[in-house]
Design a protein around this motif. Structure first.
Motif, short mmCIF file in Angstrom:
data_model
loop_
_atom_site.label_atom_id
_atom_site.label_comp_id
_atom_site.label_asym_id
_atom_site.label_seq_id
_atom_site.Cartn_x
_atom_site.Cartn_y
_atom_site.Cartn_z
N THR A 153 -2.19 -1.30 -3.06
CA THR A 153 -1.63 -0.54 -3.97
C THR A 153 -0.50 -1.42 -4.59
N ARG A 183 3.30 7.12 -4.52
CA ARG A 183 2.30 6.32 -3.73
C ARG A 183 0.97 6.77 -4.02
N ALA A 231 -1.83 4.40 -5.86
CA ALA A 231 -3.25 4.34 -5.06
C ALA A 231 -4.51 4.58 -6.38
N SER A 282 -4.53 1.62 -8.71
CA SER A 282 -5.20 0.61 -8.11
C SER A 282 -6.75 0.86 -7.79
#
Length: 243
Positions: free
Chosen positions: A145, A206, A210, A213
């Motif tokens: 990430t 988060r 993710a 990414s």
């Protein structure tokens, strides 16, 4: 193939960096040939992030060769163990490279330093997989990430770059070149910036990191597929799966 017309450096490079480029470019040109494409997607101004797949331990040289040839001396996020190698370690810091301390309290330091570099207008290179791909056919794996975190924190353009060819000179996990007389072609292709604008308001989440990414890695896979002339797997390979 016609030689690449090298641009003047858009971003000033420190003297040790210029010395390293002058020393390394001739042998790289001698043992490999180059096929660069997509350079029109590299931003004309401002800092940006390059995300690239990881095939071989010589990948940084190939990517740096591509970027320097087009006027962008890159700053790499490199695994911290490289800085412990006596000669290499002493050279990396003067070259402006940043160690990544994974799974430690210092893990955030490298991203903070990379964020500052992007804000200063530099080209920062990250290999989101974090290690050489373990996908059996050498397709890119799902990334960590960090690239999403850096992209959302800076809101800088993220340029997906695919490469294919370094593994023909130095196979994955090999310590010696396969054949210095074969002169394999290093193919590097940059694509358009990945659109992450809908995630900017969720930079601290988060899940957003993710998602960012994954988008970046799918864009990198698309560049690799174009270089290979093959259809990539439908899903990103998960580290730890397969063999």
């Amino acid at each position: 193939m016609a030689p690449v017309r090298r641009r003047a450096q858009r971003t000033p490079a420190p003297r040790p960096y210029r010395f390293a480029v002058a020393a390394l470019r001739p042998p790289l040109a001698l043992v490999t040939s180059q096929d660069w494409s997509g350079q029109e997607h590299l931003p004309a101004s401002g800092g940006f992030i390059v995300a690239v797949n990881h095939l071989s331990e010589i990948d940084p040289f190939t990517v740096a060769h591509f970027l320097v040839d087009h006027g962008y001396p890159p700053m790499f996020l490199a695994k911290s163990s490289l800085f412990d190698i006596p000669v290499l370690g002493r050279a990396l810091r003067p070259l402006g490279q940043v160690p990544v301390y994974r799974n430690t309290r210092r893990a955030g330091e490298s991203l903070a330093e990379a964020e500052a570099a992007v804000q200063e207008g530099k080209c920062v290179v990250i290999m989101p997989e974090g290690t050489l791909t373990r996908e059996p056919s050498l397709w890119p794996m799902r990334g960590r990430t960090g690239v999403g975190r850096l992209a959302l924190a800076t809101r800088a353009p993220v340029i997906p770059v695919g490469q294919w060819g370094p593994q023909q000179l130095l196979a994955p996990y090999a310590r010696r070149p396969t054949n210095l007389f074969r002169q394999p072609t290093m193919r590097v292709k940059a694509g358009p910036a990945v659109d992450l604008s809908d995630l900017y308001g969720r930079a601290a989440e988060r899940a957003a990191m993710a998602s960012a990414s994954d988008r970046v890695m799918h864009a990198v896979v698309a560049q690799v597929a174009a270089l290979r002339g093959e259809e990539p797997p439908a899903q990103l390979f998960e580290r730890g799966s397969g063999s």
